[in-house]
Design a protein around this motif. Structure first.
Motif, PDB file in Angstrom:
ATOM      1  N   GLN A   1     -18.444   2.358 -15.354  1.00 21.68           N
ATOM      2  CA  GLN A   1     -16.844   3.084 -14.595  1.00 21.68           C
ATOM      3  C   GLN A   1     -16.574   2.274 -14.032  1.00 21.68           C
ATOM      4  OE1 GLN A   1     -15.270   5.406 -16.410  1.00 21.68           O
ATOM      5  NE2 GLN A   1     -14.073   4.787 -14.478  1.00 21.68           N
ATOM      6  N   LEU A   2     -17.577   1.635 -12.940  1.00 22.16           N
ATOM      7  CA  LEU A   2     -17.181   1.180 -12.160  1.00 22.16           C
ATOM      8  C   LEU A   2     -16.666  -0.759 -12.653  1.00 22.16           C
ATOM      9  CD1 LEU A   2     -19.802   2.073  -9.418  1.00 22.16           C
ATOM     10  CD2 LEU A   2     -17.492   2.383  -9.934  1.00 22.16           C
ATOM     11  N   SER A   3     -17.709  -0.979 -13.969  1.00 27.20           N
ATOM     12  CA  SER A   3     -17.152  -1.465 -13.970  1.00 27.20           C
ATOM     13  C   SER A   3     -15.720  -2.085 -14.727  1.00 27.20           C
ATOM     14  CB  SER A   3     -17.826  -2.129 -15.477  1.00 27.20           C
ATOM     15  OG  SER A   3     -17.812  -3.651 -16.002  1.00 27.20           O
ATOM     16  N   LEU A   4     -15.050  -1.013 -15.342  1.00 24.69           N
ATOM     17  CA  LEU A   4     -14.549  -0.576 -15.696  1.00 24.69           C
ATOM     18  C   LEU A   4     -12.657  -0.496 -14.987  1.00 24.69           C
ATOM     19  CD1 LEU A   4     -14.324   1.768 -18.316  1.00 24.69           C
ATOM     20  CD2 LEU A   4     -14.150  -0.298 -19.192  1.00 24.69           C
ATOM     21  N   GLU A   5     -13.626  -0.016 -13.604  1.00 22.93           N
ATOM     22  CA  GLU A   5     -12.602  -0.144 -12.183  1.00 22.93           C
ATOM     23  C   GLU A   5     -12.289  -1.922 -11.800  1.00 22.93           C
ATOM     24  OE1 GLU A   5     -14.313   2.792 -10.287  1.00 22.93           O
ATOM     25  OE2 GLU A   5     -13.202   4.825 -11.149  1.00 22.93           O
ATOM     26  N   GLY A   6     -13.280  -2.418 -11.873  1.00 20.34           N
ATOM     27  CA  GLY A   6     -13.451  -3.814 -11.307  1.00 20.34           C
ATOM     28  C   GLY A   6     -13.773  -3.809  -9.955  1.00 20.34           C
ATOM     29  N   ALA A   7     -14.698  -3.081  -9.543  1.00 21.13           N
ATOM     30  CA  ALA A   7     -15.872  -2.622  -8.925  1.00 21.13           C
ATOM     31  C   ALA A   7     -16.893  -3.625  -9.132  1.00 21.13           C
ATOM     32  CB  ALA A   7     -15.861  -2.058  -8.149  1.00 21.13           C
ATOM     33  N   VAL A   8     -17.478  -3.221 -10.566  1.00 18.64           N
ATOM     34  CA  VAL A   8     -18.690  -4.003 -10.719  1.00 18.64           C
ATOM     35  C   VAL A   8     -18.844  -5.267 -12.235  1.00 18.64           C
ATOM     36  CG1 VAL A   8     -19.907  -3.073  -9.541  1.00 18.64           C
ATOM     37  CG2 VAL A   8     -19.411  -2.557 -12.055  1.00 18.64           C
ATOM     38  N   GLU A   9     -19.516  -6.653 -12.255  1.00 14.74           N
ATOM     39  CA  GLU A   9     -19.169  -7.068 -13.460  1.00 14.74           C
ATOM     40  C   GLU A   9     -20.482  -6.747 -14.140  1.00 14.74           C
ATOM     41  OE1 GLU A   9     -17.809 -10.746 -12.600  1.00 14.74           O
ATOM     42  OE2 GLU A   9     -19.352 -11.186 -11.344  1.00 14.74           O
ATOM     43  N   VAL A  10     -20.493  -6.921 -15.819  1.00 13.39           N
ATOM     44  CA  VAL A  10     -22.732  -6.675 -16.406  1.00 13.39           C
ATOM     45  C   VAL A  10     -22.611  -7.689 -16.431  1.00 13.39           C
ATOM     46  CG1 VAL A  10     -23.372  -6.389 -18.375  1.00 13.39           C
ATOM     47  CG2 VAL A  10     -21.385  -4.387 -17.784  1.00 13.39           C
ATOM     48  N   VAL A  11     -24.167  -8.713 -15.632  1.00 15.64           N
ATOM     49  CA  VAL A  11     -24.744  -9.221 -15.604  1.00 15.64           C
ATOM     50  C   VAL A  11     -26.051  -8.839 -16.963  1.00 15.64           C
ATOM     51  CG1 VAL A  11     -26.180 -10.984 -14.875  1.00 15.64           C
ATOM     52  CG2 VAL A  11     -24.237 -10.099 -13.445  1.00 15.64           C
ATOM     53  N   PRO A  12     -25.312  -9.522 -18.218  1.00 15.98           N
ATOM     54  CA  PRO A  12     -26.579  -9.388 -19.165  1.00 15.98           C
ATOM     55  C   PRO A  12     -27.824  -9.124 -18.484  1.00 15.98           C
ATOM     56  CG  PRO A  12     -24.412 -10.389 -19.878  1.00 15.98           C
ATOM     57  CD  PRO A  12     -24.754 -10.490 -18.529  1.00 15.98           C
ATOM     58  N   ASN A  13     -28.488  -8.914 -19.297  1.00 13.04           N
ATOM     59  CA  ASN A  13     -30.444  -8.594 -18.580  1.00 13.04           C
ATOM     60  C   ASN A  13     -30.702  -8.808 -17.578  1.00 13.04           C
ATOM     61  OD1 ASN A  13     -30.103  -8.236 -21.601  1.00 13.04           O
ATOM     62  ND2 ASN A  13     -29.778 -10.700 -21.416  1.00 13.04           N
ATOM     63  N   ARG A  14     -29.753  -8.077 -16.490  1.00 11.36           N
ATOM     64  CA  ARG A  14     -30.546  -8.716 -15.340  1.00 11.36           C
ATOM     65  C   ARG A  14     -29.315  -7.055 -14.422  1.00 11.36           C
ATOM     66  NH1 ARG A  14     -28.488 -13.424 -12.387  1.00 11.36           N
ATOM     67  NH2 ARG A  14     -30.644 -12.677 -10.908  1.00 11.36           N
ATOM     68  N   GLY A  15     -29.039  -6.656 -14.689  1.00 11.13           N
ATOM     69  CA  GLY A  15     -27.575  -5.581 -14.150  1.00 11.13           C
ATOM     70  C   GLY A  15     -26.073  -5.958 -13.516  1.00 11.13           C
ATOM     71  N   PHE A  16     -25.835  -5.566 -12.521  1.00 11.51           N
ATOM     72  CA  PHE A  16     -24.488  -4.941 -12.534  1.00 11.51           C
ATOM     73  C   PHE A  16     -23.816  -6.086 -10.885  1.00 11.51           C
ATOM     74  CE2 PHE A  16     -25.430  -1.949 -15.088  1.00 11.51           C
ATOM     75  CZ  PHE A  16     -24.656  -1.982 -16.131  1.00 11.51           C
ATOM     76  N   ARG A  17     -23.058  -7.368 -10.908  1.00  8.91           N
ATOM     77  CA  ARG A  17     -23.070  -8.183 -10.046  1.00  8.91           C
ATOM     78  C   ARG A  17     -21.241  -6.825  -9.402  1.00  8.91           C
ATOM     79  NH1 ARG A  17     -22.766 -12.229 -11.488  1.00  8.91           N
ATOM     80  NH2 ARG A  17     -24.360 -13.465 -10.891  1.00  8.91           N
ATOM     81  N   VAL A  18     -21.803  -6.612  -7.839  1.00  4.06           N
ATOM     82  CA  VAL A  18     -20.439  -6.564  -7.137  1.00  4.06           C
ATOM     83  C   VAL A  18     -19.645  -7.408  -7.224  1.00  4.06           C
ATOM     84  CG1 VAL A  18     -19.982  -5.623  -4.903  1.00  4.06           C
ATOM     85  CG2 VAL A  18     -22.027  -4.896  -5.311  1.00  4.06           C
ATOM     86  N   THR A  19     -18.198  -6.781  -7.563  1.00  7.84           N
ATOM     87  CA  THR A  19     -17.166  -8.027  -7.628  1.00  7.84           C
ATOM     88  C   THR A  19     -16.720  -9.021  -6.447  1.00  7.84           C
ATOM     89  OG1 THR A  19     -16.441  -7.065  -9.886  1.00  7.84           O
ATOM     90  CG2 THR A  19     -14.884  -8.324  -8.334  1.00  7.84           C
ATOM     91  N   GLU A  20     -16.830  -9.918  -5.996  1.00 12.28           N
ATOM     92  CA  GLU A  20     -16.345 -10.737  -4.905  1.00 12.28           C
ATOM     93  C   GLU A  20     -14.639 -11.305  -5.540  1.00 12.28           C
ATOM     94  OE1 GLU A  20     -19.197 -14.221  -3.344  1.00 12.28           O
ATOM     95  OE2 GLU A  20     -19.313 -13.852  -5.392  1.00 12.28           O
ATOM     96  N   ARG A  21     -14.270 -10.598  -4.021  1.00 10.82           N
ATOM     97  CA  ARG A  21     -12.725 -10.082  -3.917  1.00 10.82           C
ATOM     98  C   ARG A  21     -12.617 -10.947  -3.431  1.00 10.82           C
ATOM     99  NH1 ARG A  21     -11.384  -5.849  -2.504  1.00 10.82           N
ATOM    100  NH2 ARG A  21      -9.210  -5.754  -3.197  1.00 10.82           N
ATOM    101  N   SER A  22     -10.458 -12.073  -2.917  1.00 14.79           N
ATOM    102  CA  SER A  22     -10.545 -12.798  -1.815  1.00 14.79           C
ATOM    103  C   SER A  22      -9.221 -11.875  -2.136  1.00 14.79           C
ATOM    104  CB  SER A  22      -9.839 -14.115  -2.713  1.00 14.79           C
ATOM    105  OG  SER A  22      -9.132 -13.888  -3.707  1.00 14.79           O
ATOM    106  N   ALA A  23      -9.303 -12.553  -0.443  1.00 13.08           N
ATOM    107  CA  ALA A  23      -7.415 -11.854   1.162  1.00 13.08           C
ATOM    108  C   ALA A  23      -6.235 -12.555  -0.247  1.00 13.08           C
ATOM    109  CB  ALA A  23      -7.269 -12.127   1.555  1.00 13.08           C
ATOM    110  N   ARG A  24      -6.300 -13.131  -0.894  1.00  9.96           N
ATOM    111  CA  ARG A  24      -5.222 -13.232  -1.966  1.00  9.96           C
ATOM    112  C   ARG A  24      -5.041 -11.827  -2.999  1.00  9.96           C
ATOM    113  NH1 ARG A  24      -3.390 -17.742  -5.150  1.00  9.96           N
ATOM    114  NH2 ARG A  24      -1.049 -17.277  -6.779  1.00  9.96           N
ATOM    115  N   GLU A  25      -6.353 -11.135  -3.359  1.00 15.10           N
ATOM    116  CA  GLU A  25      -6.315 -10.114  -4.745  1.00 15.10           C
ATOM    117  C   GLU A  25      -6.218  -9.146  -4.019  1.00 15.10           C
ATOM    118  OE1 GLU A  25      -9.982 -10.224  -7.203  1.00 15.10           O
ATOM    119  OE2 GLU A  25     -10.352 -11.615  -5.863  1.00 15.10           O
TER     120      GLU A  25
END
Length: 253
Positions: free
Chosen positions: A98-122
């Motif tokens: 669900q957090l992936s759909l919200e853009g907070a994390v991204e799936v890392v196959p076979n490892r888990g979920f990476r917290v999204t790195e966001r910039s000031a521009r975003e």
């Protein structure tokens, strides 16, 4: 720690969010509208129970994200987080999806979920889109909604001030969104409320290497809610427009 490595100590022990005690969900209701015969109710009970646990985990993960306990760029495994929360990996994985759909994390196959790195521009882009949606709506509401309706929203504005005064980032984030939802709900467009709330939530995820938000920043941000209600009550359109745009671009969260 090398970036991208799955962390076993998923959340710092001193600040780890906790999941409330798990109670059994209700069994199947009598008079099922489908007319099916339900034997005893355990399957429905398990389904409700799992949904409840997933919701609790999702809330805990959102809190950890806003508080910075889940760091941008880091990878977290569902089993490690499940162990931390005292649950299986399944509800954690579902919450992370669900957090992936919200853009907070991204799936890392076979490892888990990476917290999204966001910039000031975003963040600036999100603020711009929110302003494009909410400013015209609030200006229209300022012309049509009676003052008494705005007065009814003052407890929600006061709740943001209370959370800000304690420095409760996660609590402030929830109350901030609740206030904005209540304002936009007066437009009578549920789709508008949902889209705006999704954008608002995305704007609250922490920036990469962002400094810790100071309590004073939260207090100043919360005070703008009261000022906005004052302007809406007075139907002061120029002040409403200025406050909303400033609120988005200078928001502490």
């Amino acid at each position: 720690m090398e970036q991208g490595r799955a962390r076993e100590a998923a959340v710092p022990p001193s600040g780890a969010p906790r999941v409330p005690g798990q109670a059994k969900g209700p069994g199947a209701r009598a008079g099922d509208p489908r007319g099916e015969h339900v034997h005893g109710g355990p399957p429905a009970s398990r389904s409700v129970h799992r949904h409840s646990v997933r919701g609790q985990i999702l809330a805990a993960l959102r809190t950890a994200l806003v508080d910075g306990e889940l760091a941008p760029g880091e990878v977290y495994s569902a089993p490690a987080l499940g162990e931390r929360f005292g649950v299986s990996a399944t509800p954690v994985r579902e919450a992370m999806q669900q957090l992936s759909l919200e853009g907070a994390v991204e799936v890392v196959p076979n490892r888990g979920f990476r917290v999204t790195e966001r910039s000031a521009r975003e963040l600036a882009e999100l603020a711009e889109v929110r302003a494009m949606i909410e400013v015209p709506v609030m200006l229209r509401l300022a012309r049509t909604v009676p003052a008494r309706r705005w007065v009814e929203l003052r407890p929600l504005a006061e709740a943001t001030i209370e959370a800000a005064a304690t420095g409760d980032r996660a609590g402030y984030a929830e109350r901030d969104r609740a206030f904005h939802r209540a304002v936009l709900a007066l437009a009578g467009n549920e789709q508008l409320v949902q889209v705006a709330d999704d954008l608002h939530r995305r704007a609250q995820w922490p920036l990469t290497a962002a400094p810790v938000t100071r309590r004073g920043d939260l207090v100043a941000d919360a005070a703008e809610h009261q000022a906005l209600l004052d302007a809406l009550c007075a139907q002061n359109l120029s002040v409403v427009q200025a406050l909303v745009r400033e609120h988005f671009t200078g928001s502490a969260l």
